[in-house]
Motif scaffolding. Structure first.
Motif, PDB file in Angstrom:
ATOM      1  N   SER A  89       0.834  -1.203   0.000  1.00 13.41           N
ATOM      2  CA  SER A  89       0.000   0.000   0.000  1.00 13.41           C
ATOM      3  C   SER A  89       0.870   1.255   0.000  1.00 13.41           C
ATOM      4  CB  SER A  89      -0.959   0.017   1.192  1.00 13.41           C
ATOM      5  OG  SER A  89      -1.911   1.065   1.055  1.00 13.41           O
ATOM      6  N   TRP A  90       0.212   2.401   0.071  1.00 13.80           N
ATOM      7  CA  TRP A  90       0.962   3.648  -0.044  1.00 13.80           C
ATOM      8  C   TRP A  90       1.805   3.947   1.184  1.00 13.80           C
ATOM      9  CZ3 TRP A  90      -3.956   7.031  -1.176  1.00 13.80           C
ATOM     10  CH2 TRP A  90      -4.860   6.957  -0.124  1.00 13.80           C
ATOM     11  N   ASP A  91       1.473   3.359   2.331  1.00 15.01           N
ATOM     12  CA  ASP A  91       2.265   3.605   3.537  1.00 15.01           C
ATOM     13  C   ASP A  91       3.258   2.490   3.841  1.00 15.01           C
ATOM     14  OD1 ASP A  91       0.542   1.603   4.322  1.00 15.01           O
ATOM     15  OD2 ASP A  91      -0.202   2.647   6.108  1.00 15.01           O
ATOM     16  N   GLY A  92       3.282   1.443   3.015  1.00 15.76           N
ATOM     17  CA  GLY A  92       4.193   0.327   3.242  1.00 15.76           C
ATOM     18  C   GLY A  92       3.751  -0.603   4.342  1.00 15.76           C
ATOM     19  N   GLN A  93       2.565  -0.368   4.897  1.00  8.63           N
ATOM     20  CA  GLN A  93       2.079  -1.167   6.030  1.00  8.63           C
ATOM     21  C   GLN A  93       0.672  -1.683   5.791  1.00  8.63           C
ATOM     22  OE1 GLN A  93       2.660   0.963   9.740  1.00  8.63           O
ATOM     23  NE2 GLN A  93       4.590   1.831   9.033  1.00  8.63           N
ATOM     24  N   GLY A  94       0.258  -1.739   4.534  1.00  7.00           N
ATOM     25  CA  GLY A  94      -1.081  -2.245   4.219  1.00  7.00           C
ATOM     26  C   GLY A  94      -2.203  -1.293   4.550  1.00  7.00           C
ATOM     27  N   GLY A  95      -1.906  -0.006   4.624  1.00  5.53           N
ATOM     28  CA  GLY A  95      -2.902   0.989   4.997  1.00  5.53           C
ATOM     29  C   GLY A  95      -4.082   1.049   4.042  1.00  5.53           C
ATOM     30  N   ALA A  96      -5.243   1.384   4.574  1.00  5.12           N
ATOM     31  CA  ALA A  96      -6.474   1.472   3.788  1.00  5.12           C
ATOM     32  C   ALA A  96      -6.383   2.582   2.757  1.00  5.12           C
ATOM     33  CB  ALA A  96      -7.666   1.713   4.703  1.00  5.12           C
ATOM     34  N   VAL A  97      -7.011   2.351   1.590  1.00  6.55           N
ATOM     35  CA  VAL A  97      -7.037   3.331   0.509  1.00  6.55           C
ATOM     36  C   VAL A  97      -8.492   3.614   0.126  1.00  6.55           C
ATOM     37  CG1 VAL A  97      -6.243   3.906  -1.815  1.00  6.55           C
ATOM     38  CG2 VAL A  97      -4.820   2.474  -0.328  1.00  6.55           C
ATOM     39  N   PRO A  98      -9.147   4.548   0.800  1.00  6.15           N
ATOM     40  CA  PRO A  98     -10.511   4.907   0.429  1.00  6.15           C
ATOM     41  C   PRO A  98     -10.535   5.822  -0.799  1.00  6.15           C
ATOM     42  CG  PRO A  98      -9.799   6.197   2.316  1.00  6.15           C
ATOM     43  CD  PRO A  98      -8.678   5.251   2.000  1.00  6.15           C
ATOM     44  N   VAL A  99     -11.498   5.584  -1.681  1.00  5.76           N
ATOM     45  CA  VAL A  99     -11.682   6.416  -2.868  1.00  5.76           C
ATOM     46  C   VAL A  99     -13.073   7.030  -2.795  1.00  5.76           C
ATOM     47  CG1 VAL A  99     -11.711   6.502  -5.381  1.00  5.76           C
ATOM     48  CG2 VAL A  99     -10.173   4.897  -4.202  1.00  5.76           C
ATOM     49  N   ASN A 100     -13.120   8.335  -2.745  1.00  2.00           N
ATOM     50  CA  ASN A 100     -14.388   9.057  -2.657  1.00  2.00           C
ATOM     51  C   ASN A 100     -14.826   9.445  -4.070  1.00  2.00           C
ATOM     52  OD1 ASN A 100     -16.580  10.603  -1.871  1.00  2.00           O
ATOM     53  ND2 ASN A 100     -15.344  12.355  -1.239  1.00  2.00           N
ATOM     54  N   TYR A 101     -15.899   8.787  -4.563  1.00  2.00           N
ATOM     55  CA  TYR A 101     -16.423   9.117  -5.884  1.00  2.00           C
ATOM     56  C   TYR A 101     -17.544  10.144  -5.737  1.00  2.00           C
ATOM     57  CZ  TYR A 101     -19.241   8.891 -10.072  1.00  2.00           C
ATOM     58  OH  TYR A 101     -19.981   9.242 -11.177  1.00  2.00           O
ATOM     59  N   VAL A 102     -17.392  11.276  -6.436  1.00  2.00           N
ATOM     60  CA  VAL A 102     -18.369  12.359  -6.350  1.00  2.00           C
ATOM     61  C   VAL A 102     -18.841  12.717  -7.751  1.00  2.00           C
ATOM     62  CG1 VAL A 102     -17.383  13.303  -4.228  1.00  2.00           C
ATOM     63  CG2 VAL A 102     -16.544  14.117  -6.431  1.00  2.00           C
ATOM     64  N   SER A 103     -19.961  13.431  -7.828  1.00  2.00           N
ATOM     65  CA  SER A 103     -20.582  13.744  -9.118  1.00  2.00           C
ATOM     66  C   SER A 103     -20.206  15.138  -9.607  1.00  2.00           C
ATOM     67  CB  SER A 103     -22.111  13.627  -9.010  1.00  2.00           C
ATOM     68  OG  SER A 103     -22.585  14.497  -7.995  1.00  2.00           O
ATOM     69  N   SER A 104     -19.022  15.593  -9.252  1.00  2.00           N
ATOM     70  CA  SER A 104     -18.511  16.859  -9.769  1.00  2.00           C
ATOM     71  C   SER A 104     -17.123  16.625 -10.344  1.00  2.00           C
ATOM     72  CB  SER A 104     -18.444  17.915  -8.655  1.00  2.00           C
ATOM     73  OG  SER A 104     -17.613  17.476  -7.608  1.00  2.00           O
ATOM     74  N   GLU A 105     -16.714  17.452 -11.264  1.00  2.00           N
ATOM     75  CA  GLU A 105     -15.431  17.232 -11.929  1.00  2.00           C
ATOM     76  C   GLU A 105     -14.283  17.637 -11.009  1.00  2.00           C
ATOM     77  OE1 GLU A 105     -15.007  18.411 -15.896  1.00  2.00           O
ATOM     78  OE2 GLU A 105     -17.021  17.837 -16.467  1.00  2.00           O
ATOM     79  N   THR A 106     -13.625  16.656 -10.458  1.00  2.00           N
ATOM     80  CA  THR A 106     -12.532  16.927  -9.531  1.00  2.00           C
ATOM     81  C   THR A 106     -11.645  15.705  -9.414  1.00  2.00           C
ATOM     82  OG1 THR A 106     -12.013  17.799  -7.331  1.00  2.00           O
ATOM     83  CG2 THR A 106     -13.767  16.157  -7.458  1.00  2.00           C
ATOM     84  N   ALA A 107     -10.418  15.909  -9.003  1.00  2.00           N
ATOM     85  CA  ALA A 107      -9.487  14.811  -8.732  1.00  2.00           C
ATOM     86  C   ALA A 107      -8.404  15.342  -7.811  1.00  2.00           C
ATOM     87  CB  ALA A 107      -8.875  14.288 -10.028  1.00  2.00           C
ATOM     88  N   PHE A 108      -8.311  14.784  -6.605  1.00  2.00           N
ATOM     89  CA  PHE A 108      -7.271  15.227  -5.688  1.00  2.00           C
ATOM     90  C   PHE A 108      -7.029  14.195  -4.593  1.00  2.00           C
ATOM     91  CE2 PHE A 108     -11.242  17.099  -4.068  1.00  2.00           C
ATOM     92  CZ  PHE A 108     -11.221  16.775  -2.730  1.00  2.00           C
ATOM     93  N   TYR A 109      -5.872  14.338  -3.945  1.00  2.00           N
ATOM     94  CA  TYR A 109      -5.544  13.548  -2.765  1.00  2.00           C
ATOM     95  C   TYR A 109      -5.580  14.474  -1.562  1.00  2.00           C
ATOM     96  CZ  TYR A 109      -2.870  11.215   0.845  1.00  2.00           C
ATOM     97  OH  TYR A 109      -2.482  10.672   2.039  1.00  2.00           O
ATOM     98  N   TYR A 110      -6.217  14.008  -0.480  1.00  2.00           N
ATOM     99  CA  TYR A 110      -6.331  14.849   0.704  1.00  2.00           C
ATOM    100  C   TYR A 110      -6.506  13.993   1.938  1.00  2.00           C
ATOM    101  CZ  TYR A 110      -8.828  17.893   4.073  1.00  2.00           C
ATOM    102  OH  TYR A 110      -9.238  18.575   5.194  1.00  2.00           O
ATOM    103  N   ASN A 111      -5.575  14.124   2.873  1.00  2.00           N
ATOM    104  CA  ASN A 111      -5.751  13.553   4.197  1.00  2.00           C
ATOM    105  C   ASN A 111      -6.047  12.054   4.160  1.00  2.00           C
ATOM    106  OD1 ASN A 111      -5.770  13.850   6.992  1.00  2.00           O
ATOM    107  ND2 ASN A 111      -7.982  14.165   7.072  1.00  2.00           N
ATOM    108  N   GLY A 112      -5.259  11.306   3.371  1.00  2.00           N
ATOM    109  CA  GLY A 112      -5.412   9.856   3.350  1.00  2.00           C
ATOM    110  C   GLY A 112      -6.558   9.351   2.530  1.00  2.00           C
ATOM    111  N   GLU A 113      -7.055  10.140   1.577  1.00  2.00           N
ATOM    112  CA  GLU A 113      -8.171   9.710   0.739  1.00  2.00           C
ATOM    113  C   GLU A 113      -8.026  10.286  -0.660  1.00  2.00           C
ATOM    114  OE1 GLU A 113     -12.761   9.225   1.679  1.00  2.00           O
ATOM    115  OE2 GLU A 113     -12.295  11.333   1.283  1.00  2.00           O
TER     116      GLU A 113
END
Length: 624
Positions: free
Chosen positions: A283-307
């Motif tokens: 995973s991204w933290d090297g320790q199997g950390g959770a990777v939540p993906v927030n799908y929204v209905s607006s045009e956007t793409a970003f990483y923020y605070n572990g999501e």
């Protein structure tokens, strides 16, 4: 390697009330095989060799190292003021411990470094230790006032507030230290950072800490994913697709929504699989950390605070979102960066942050598709006839044209100081390192690179990201540190090392292999080149300087400014051989000399006027 012979110079100028002193305490460098210095601080950026071992009195080799070399770093109580952050294993399996520098219990911005262990000994140092800190650690402005200053220093945002504030020592571009508060200002899809001087209230730095790109949704057809029943969740990989409320999407009657959730879950799975299979990282933290993906209905793409947040909507804009694999992998890579180098999202460190996401995101896509010629970023994200968002092979062809070499970089404050704009320099470096080719830069002309292929290139980049880059690494430092990673992985003088040098030189950062190898810092001594009066290194009051004579032809020049008439006392000491010292005026006239066999050599000379004066040090009859 002939590391050179050391000397120390002590200069005392009695010019009315003005005093200038510089000197160097003895440091045992006999175990050092290589050292590069930071151009800004003149402190070591990278060291390699038999650096420190446990002693009878101190069993921790890290503390031995920090005590042994503290005068070289010009920092006091390093063994007491450095704290472990985490331990990582590099691609060779060696233990690397990351440390944070403190000053009187307060963390120092950018003061982070790695120590590499082998057989319970320290064999390399990489990173930054900020020198000569001397600042009052008591704030004179209340935290409430600091909060108001921070809030008013950044753009408006929905429900924004200072969620966290912490004292931090801040070194500005002029080398002046400030006691500051680092303010984390958060709101809905909003995250700014503002450093405020704790005594003057001045805003020292501010930047938008949401890592974002713009991409779209063209789908990959039938793909294989793991799902937990009807929920869009892969419990094996610890990733899922959720809405704004944190509820995991479930398969339903809305076919379009189903396909988009499948697309996002598959893309995230591919990023996770790439890290596990190619880089042996869980995973991204090297320790199997959770990777939540927030799908929204607006045009956007970003990483923020572990999501990761990705969205799209019917639109006439040029850029869309969900269906682009390297868009998701790009945002995933911001999470990897946060859990490794944690490059600050402003100016050059921010450009490296963005370059990392383009490099790794594009590598994921090429690994999945098998198309090794694909150096386009966001090609599946574009509408209205545009082919791609960014080109790693030709930055000038990007949707918004990007610089092709360092001297053409953006130097303004927009885009957090050009974090997306100047990412092209890292992108083109990496593409050349993989494929090879010839590229033009203003300072080096045409530079030819011999490609080393993807596996070696990504290994070097990953090693630097996880064991050498720190929060404020800039492009020239990245050059030196990726060279160090190539040496660690493939050996000094290897093809991989030579081509890392060439690839950086091709984008105008440092010199090609086989030239003077100049880079972000100087090899072995911080003041080179200083072999003539025109290249003399300027000394300033209160700093410590270590000088070396490397061979029979080496000559070192230093210069200083006298504000008025007075007496100059010079002392040259700690001599490894018969060294001599000379004093000159600004016209090159020799004023005095010390050329005995003494240690120290001394000069005492009365000057009648203010001006610039020069000191020359060399070995008698080629002694070194």
């Amino acid at each position: 390697m002939n590391f050179g012979r050391k000397f120390s110079v002590l200069i005392v100028l009695f010019l009315l009330s003005f005093t200038l002193i510089f000197s160097a305490g003895k440091v045992d460098l006999s175990g050092v095989m290589k050292i590069n210095y930071n151009n800004d601080t003149k402190a070591p950026l990278y060291m390699k060799g038999d650096l420190a071992k446990p002693t009878k009195k101190q069993r921790d080799p890290a503390k031995v190292f920090l005590k042994k070399y503290e005068s070289l770093f010009r920092a006091e109580r390093l063994d007491e003021e450095s704290k472990k952050i985490k331990t990582v294993r590099d691609l060779n399996g060696n233990k690397n411990v990351k440390y944070q520098q403190y000053y009187k219990g307060i963390p120092v911005r950018g003061g982070q470094f790695y120590l590499e262990y082998r057989n319970n000994s320290i064999v390399s140092f990489a990173g930054k230790i900020k020198p000569e800190i001397n600042v009052d650690t008591t704030p004179s402005i209340s935290e409430g006032s600091i909060r108001n200053i921070a809030i008013n220093s950044v753009p408006r945002g929905e429900n924004r507030e200072v969620k966290k504030m912490e004292l931090m020592i801040f070194r500005d571009k002029k080398g002046i230290y400030h006691l500051s508060f680092k303010n984390h200002i958060r709101g809905k899809n909003y995250y700014w950072v503002s450093y405020v001087d704790a005594n003057s209230g001045e805003t020292l730095l501010k930047y938008n800490n949401i890592k974002n790109v713009s991409k779209t949704a063209y789908y990959d057809g039938t793909v294989e994913i793991n799902m937990d029943g009807s929920q869009y969740e892969d419990t094996t990989r610890n990733t899922w697709v959720e809405n704004d409320s944190g509820t995991i999407y479930t398969e339903g009657a809305d076919t379009t929504q189903n396909e988009k959730c499948v697309q996002l879950l598959w893309s995230t799975s591919m990023a996770l699989d790439y890290f596990e299979q190619k880089l042996n990282r869980d995973s991204w933290d090297g320790q199997g950390g959770a990777v939540p993906v927030n799908y929204v209905s607006s045009e956007t793409a970003f990483y923020y605070n572990g999501e990761i947040t990705i969205g799209d909507a019917t639109s006439t804009s040029d850029i869309g979102f969900v269906g682009d694999l390297d868009a998701v992998a790009h945002e995933f890579s911001h999470g990897f960066c946060e859990n490794s180098a944690n490059l600050e999202y402003s100016y050059e460190s921010g450009a490296l942050n963005e370059a990392n996401s383009d490099i790794v995101g594009n590598s994921v896509e090429r690994w999945v598709s098998g198309d090794t010629s694909d150096w386009q970023v966001g090609e599946d994200a574009m509408r209205n006839g545009y082919d791609f968002l960014r080109s790693m092979i030709d930055p000038s062809e990007s949707y918004n044209s990007q610089p092709e070499y360092y001297s053409d970089r953006y130097t303004g404050s927009d885009d957090n100081g050009g974090v997306h704009i100047n990412a092209s320099l890292g992108n083109k470096f990496y593409q050349l390192l993989v494929d090879g080719g010839t590229w033009y830069s203003e300072n080096n002309g045409d530079t030819t690179v011999q490609g080393i292929a993807e596996d070696d290139a990504i290994s070097i980049w990953y090693d630097a990201m996880t064991t050498k880059f720190t929060s404020t690494t800039d492009y020239f430092e990245a050059r030196d540190l990726t060279i160090a990673s190539a040496e660690d992985l493939f050996g000094t003088g290897s093809t991989q090392v030579e081509q890392v040098k060439n690839a950086w030189a091709a984008v105008g950062i440092g010199s090609p292999a086989g030239s003077d190898d100049g880079g972000g810092g100087s090899d072995e001594e911080a003041y080179e080149p200083n072999d003539s009066m025109s290249e003399a290194y300027e000394v300033t009051s209160g700093n410590t300087y270590n000088g070396y004579i490397y061979d029979s032809n080496d000559i070192d020049y230093y210069k200083f400014v006298a504000d008025s008439a007075g007496t100059i006392d010079l002392e040259l000491s700690n001599l490894a051989a018969d060294y001599d010292m000379y004093l000159y005026d600004s016209s090159g006239n020799q004023l005095d000399k010390a050329y005995t066999t003494n240690d120290p050599e001394t000069i005492n000379y009365d000057i009648s006027s203010s001006g610039t004066y020069y000191i020359k040090v060399n070995g008698y009859n080629g002694a070194y």
